[in-house]
Design a protein around this motif. Structure first.
Motif, short mmCIF file in Angstrom:
data_model
loop_
_atom_site.label_atom_id
_atom_site.label_comp_id
_atom_site.label_asym_id
_atom_site.label_seq_id
_atom_site.Cartn_x
_atom_site.Cartn_y
_atom_site.Cartn_z
N LYS A 206 -28.79 57.31 -28.88
CA LYS A 206 -27.52 56.68 -28.49
C LYS A 206 -27.75 55.44 -27.34
N THR A 207 -28.42 56.14 -26.17
CA THR A 207 -28.68 55.32 -24.97
C THR A 207 -29.51 54.31 -25.49
N GLN A 208 -30.59 54.39 -26.20
CA GLN A 208 -31.34 52.95 -26.58
C GLN A 208 -30.35 51.89 -27.15
N GLN A 209 -29.65 52.62 -28.17
CA GLN A 209 -28.72 51.51 -28.84
C GLN A 209 -27.91 50.90 -27.86
N MET A 210 -27.42 51.65 -26.90
CA MET A 210 -26.59 51.19 -25.88
C MET A 210 -27.20 50.16 -25.00
N GLN A 211 -28.47 50.37 -24.55
CA GLN A 211 -29.22 49.62 -23.83
C GLN A 211 -29.31 48.44 -24.46
N ALA A 212 -29.86 48.21 -25.66
CA ALA A 212 -29.95 46.95 -26.55
C ALA A 212 -28.70 46.19 -26.50
N VAL B 72 -25.11 41.46 -24.22
CA VAL B 72 -24.00 41.31 -23.15
C VAL B 72 -24.44 40.59 -22.05
N ASP B 73 -25.40 41.17 -21.36
CA ASP B 73 -25.88 40.41 -20.32
C ASP B 73 -26.41 39.14 -20.50
N GLU C 35 -20.08 50.62 -17.57
CA GLU C 35 -18.60 50.31 -16.83
C GLU C 35 -18.74 49.00 -16.19
N LEU C 36 -19.96 48.79 -15.48
CA LEU C 36 -20.08 47.67 -14.84
C LEU C 36 -19.98 46.35 -15.61
N GLN C 37 -20.49 46.38 -16.72
CA GLN C 37 -20.09 45.24 -17.58
C GLN C 37 -18.74 45.24 -17.95
N MET C 38 -18.04 46.22 -18.25
CA MET C 38 -16.84 46.23 -18.70
C MET C 38 -15.75 45.63 -17.55
N GLN C 39 -16.16 45.94 -16.34
CA GLN C 39 -15.60 45.27 -15.15
C GLN C 39 -15.57 44.03 -15.00
N LEU D 223 -19.60 33.89 -22.45
CA LEU D 223 -18.47 34.81 -22.20
C LEU D 223 -17.95 34.40 -20.84
N ASP D 224 -18.34 33.19 -20.08
CA ASP D 224 -17.80 32.99 -18.86
C ASP D 224 -17.56 33.91 -17.93
N ASP D 225 -18.62 34.22 -17.25
CA ASP D 225 -18.83 35.36 -16.27
C ASP D 225 -17.99 35.03 -14.95
#
Lengths: 263, 92
Positions: free
Chosen positions: A176-182, A187-188, A58-62, A196-198
């Motif tokens: 799923k969580t592991q995939q998501m974390q990778a 993205v980070d 959610e934080l990344q999406m923001q 991605l121009d933060d």
């Protein structure tokens, strides 16, 4: 034999193996109860882990949404300045950022679904563990080891099936969580690399589009000021003015536009 | 008759409603044996829908083994094969 029956048998044989481990079936009850409590703890931790991953997404999406908004504003600014090339660049980057947001959003809903399933599984397991404890005490108090066998058999295969189900749900959620974390890590990294121009980058860390827009507006400020100065000079005298008798008029013309150019 | 959908819990189904399920279950097993991923997805979705439609949710505190255990809706063919082939996959 059907699929459902085959799977049911697999779960049952698992429970039977557990029963065979102890000579007195009543010992199996205590052993199983301990395992149930352990599993409950694990499931609760699992729910927390999934929630953490979801919040990170959610934080990344923001952050990415901030980038997207900023790029949109930059594109508008560039169009106003007549720089279609810059506007195109900003919109291209915005499209890439929006694609990332869309991908993350899909993952987010998947993770949310896992979280909900696991939360429900944890509630079901909790209710069954409580009920098992009561049943276990009744069986231990009422029956001899020989009599207890059948009573225990059903309770054991029922609870061990539930535990198997919860175990599988946990495993899925973990995967799923592991995939998501990778994915979140990637993205980070993208954000950190500037690709991605933060939008949340610290002040001073301006991107190239912003630098160019800034110099563009600084340049047009100078042009505006110049035009204004020229316009305020008395007609017909401009080129010869410097060093002539009209010099007194110049200081006033120089100071005034500075304030106006900022409007 | 008690049916579990993995990840969703157990439901009770009256014996009279079982006929429809058997047919769908057979389609499912045929798809698994044929390695037909699309057919598997369709058969599984149809079977689960039927179970949800005719079954009554069992109370959470009831502890009974199921007569049928069905994979979760998003299970892949490979996952179900693993379940069937190796009981070591099922923890607990």
């Amino acid at each position: 034999m059907g699929m459902g029956q085959r799977l049911a048998l697999i779960f049952k044989s698992k429970a039977n193996k557990l029963l065979d481990k102890h000579e007195d079936p009543r010992e199996t009850l205590d052993y199983s109860y301990e395992k149930q409590l352990e599993l409950l703890t694990k499931v609760r931790r699992g729910v927390a882990d999934v929630a953490t991953s979801r919040k990170r997404l959610e934080l990344q999406m923001q952050q990415l949404q901030g980038s997207s908004d900023k790029l949109q504003a930059q594109a508008q600014q560039a169009v106003q300045a007549g720089r279609d090339d810059l506007a195109r660049e900003a919109l291209t980057r915005r499209a890439a950022v929006n694609q990332q947001i869309a991908d993350l959003s899909t993952q987010h809903s998947q993770l949310q679904a896992e979280e909900e399933k696991l939360t429900n599984a944890s509630q079901r397991l909790q209710a069954k563990v409580d009920s098992f404890r009561t049943r276990k005490e009744t069986i231990k108090a009422t029956y001899t080891a020989a009599e207890a066998q059948t009573k225990i058999g059903e309770a054991m295969s029922g609870i061990s099936e539930e535990m198997g189900d919860v175990g599988l749900a946990m495993q899925r959620a973990e995967d799923k969580t592991q995939q998501m974390q990778a994915r979140a890590g990637a993205v980070d990294e993208l954000i950190a690399s500037g690709a991605l121009d933060d939008a949340s980058a610290p002040l001073g860390g301006k991107d190239d589009i912003q630098r160019e827009l800034d110099s563009l507006s600084a340049g047009s400020d100078v042009e505006l000021e110049l035009a204004k100065m020229k316009g305020e000079l008395p007609a017909g005298k401009a080129p010869q003015a410097i060093g002539s008798a009209d010099q007194q008029a110049v200081p006033g013309a120089q100071t005034q536009p500075e304030g106006e150019a900022q409007k | 008759m008690i049916v579990r959908i993995l990840g969703e819990g157990q439901r009770t189904i009256s014996d009279g409603d079982l006929d429809g399920l058997n047919g769908l279950d057979n389609e499912l097993i045929a798809a698994v044996e044929a390695g037909d991923e699309d057919g598997f997805g369709r058969a599984l979705a149809a079977l689960l829908d039927k179970v949800r439609q005719i079954g009554t949710t069992l109370p959470d505190d009831e502890i009974v083994p199921s007569d049928l255990v069905l994979p979760s809706a998003d299970a892949s063919l490979a996952e179900v094969r693993e379940l069937l082939g190796d009981d070591g996959l099922i923890p607990g």
